[in-house]
Design an enzyme around this catalytic site. Structure first.
Site, PDB file in Angstrom:
ATOM      1  N   HIS A  62      -0.593   9.274   5.982  1.00 32.24           N
ATOM      2  CA  HIS A  62       0.757   8.884   6.388  1.00 32.24           C
ATOM      3  C   HIS A  62       0.974   7.412   6.048  1.00 32.24           C
ATOM      4  CE1 HIS A  62       1.658  12.193   9.576  1.00 32.24           C
ATOM      5  NE2 HIS A  62       0.969  12.680   8.557  1.00 32.24           N
ATOM      6  N   GLU A  87       2.061   4.936   7.867  1.00 30.64           N
ATOM      7  CA  GLU A  87       1.555   3.991   8.863  1.00 30.64           C
ATOM      8  C   GLU A  87       0.050   3.791   8.739  1.00 30.64           C
ATOM      9  OE1 GLU A  87       4.742   6.473  11.127  1.00 30.64           O
ATOM     10  OE2 GLU A  87       3.410   6.729   9.417  1.00 30.64           O
ATOM     11  N   CYS A 113       4.512   9.804  14.316  1.00 29.82           N
ATOM     12  CA  CYS A 113       3.981  11.020  14.929  1.00 29.82           C
ATOM     13  C   CYS A 113       2.868  10.622  15.911  1.00 29.82           C
ATOM     14  CB  CYS A 113       3.430  11.946  13.837  1.00 29.82           C
ATOM     15  SG  CYS A 113       1.906  11.350  13.064  1.00 29.82           S
ATOM     16  N   CYS A 151      -0.119   8.756  14.195  1.00 25.85           N
ATOM     17  CA  CYS A 151       0.190   7.381  13.817  1.00 25.85           C
ATOM     18  C   CYS A 151       0.391   6.499  15.039  1.00 25.85           C
ATOM     19  CB  CYS A 151       1.401   7.362  12.896  1.00 25.85           C
ATOM     20  SG  CYS A 151       1.061   8.141  11.291  1.00 25.85           S
TER      21      CYS A 151
END
Length: 156
Positions: free
Chosen positions: A53, A55, A83, A86
């Site tokens: 992801h 992040e 999410c 993260c």
């Protein structure tokens, strides 16, 4: 730089992700002096990695730039609400402030579905809706394109 300018930098990374076939999510991390020390974009498809992801990539780069995992005083700007995975990484890295663009109604962990930042003491402050319209437009454009492609394949 303003939070809108940092989010604009994250949006550029989101567009980069979309041009590579990834959902358009981008992230930047600024240190306490306002210098961007971490950048990331979605790469799940590219890396064949569920944890790739934006992040996570930005946190890793920021840690390398700082020479350690503690990112106290840093601010994270991401185009889509983090999410749970993260959010956990943000909490663990001790980032002080989180700014996100669009809400994530399926897995948002800053209040849309759950707010992990309220569950842990001494965590980041969170501000949502920064350049929301622009962030949401990138997501909508990407997913509309996916739906068009799926319809074309179904029609063949």
């Amino acid at each position: 730089m303003t939070r809108e300018e940092y989010m604009a930098a994250a949006l550029e990374l989101a567009r980069e992700a979309a041009s590579s076939g990834e959902p358009p999510v981008g992230c930047v991390i600024a240190d306490p002096d306002g210098i961007i020390i971490g950048r990331g974009r979605n790469r799940r498809e590219e890396n064949k990695d569920a944890a790739a992801h934006a992040e996570i990539e930005a946190i890793s780069e920021a840690g390398r730039a700082r020479g350690g995992w503690r990112l106290d005083g840093c601010s994270l700007y991401v185009t889509l609400e983090p999410c749970p995975m993260c959010a956990g990484a943000i909490i663990s890295s001790r980032i002080s402030k989180v700014f996100y663009g669009a809400r994530e109604s399926v897995s948002g962990a800053c209040g849309s579905v759950i707010n992990l930042f309220m569950e842990y003491p001494n965590t980041a402050s969170v501000v949502g809706g920064v350049l929301d319209t622009e962030c949401r437009a990138e997501l909508e454009k990407f997913f509309a394109s996916l739906r068009r492609s799926a319809r074309k394949r179904a029609d063949v």
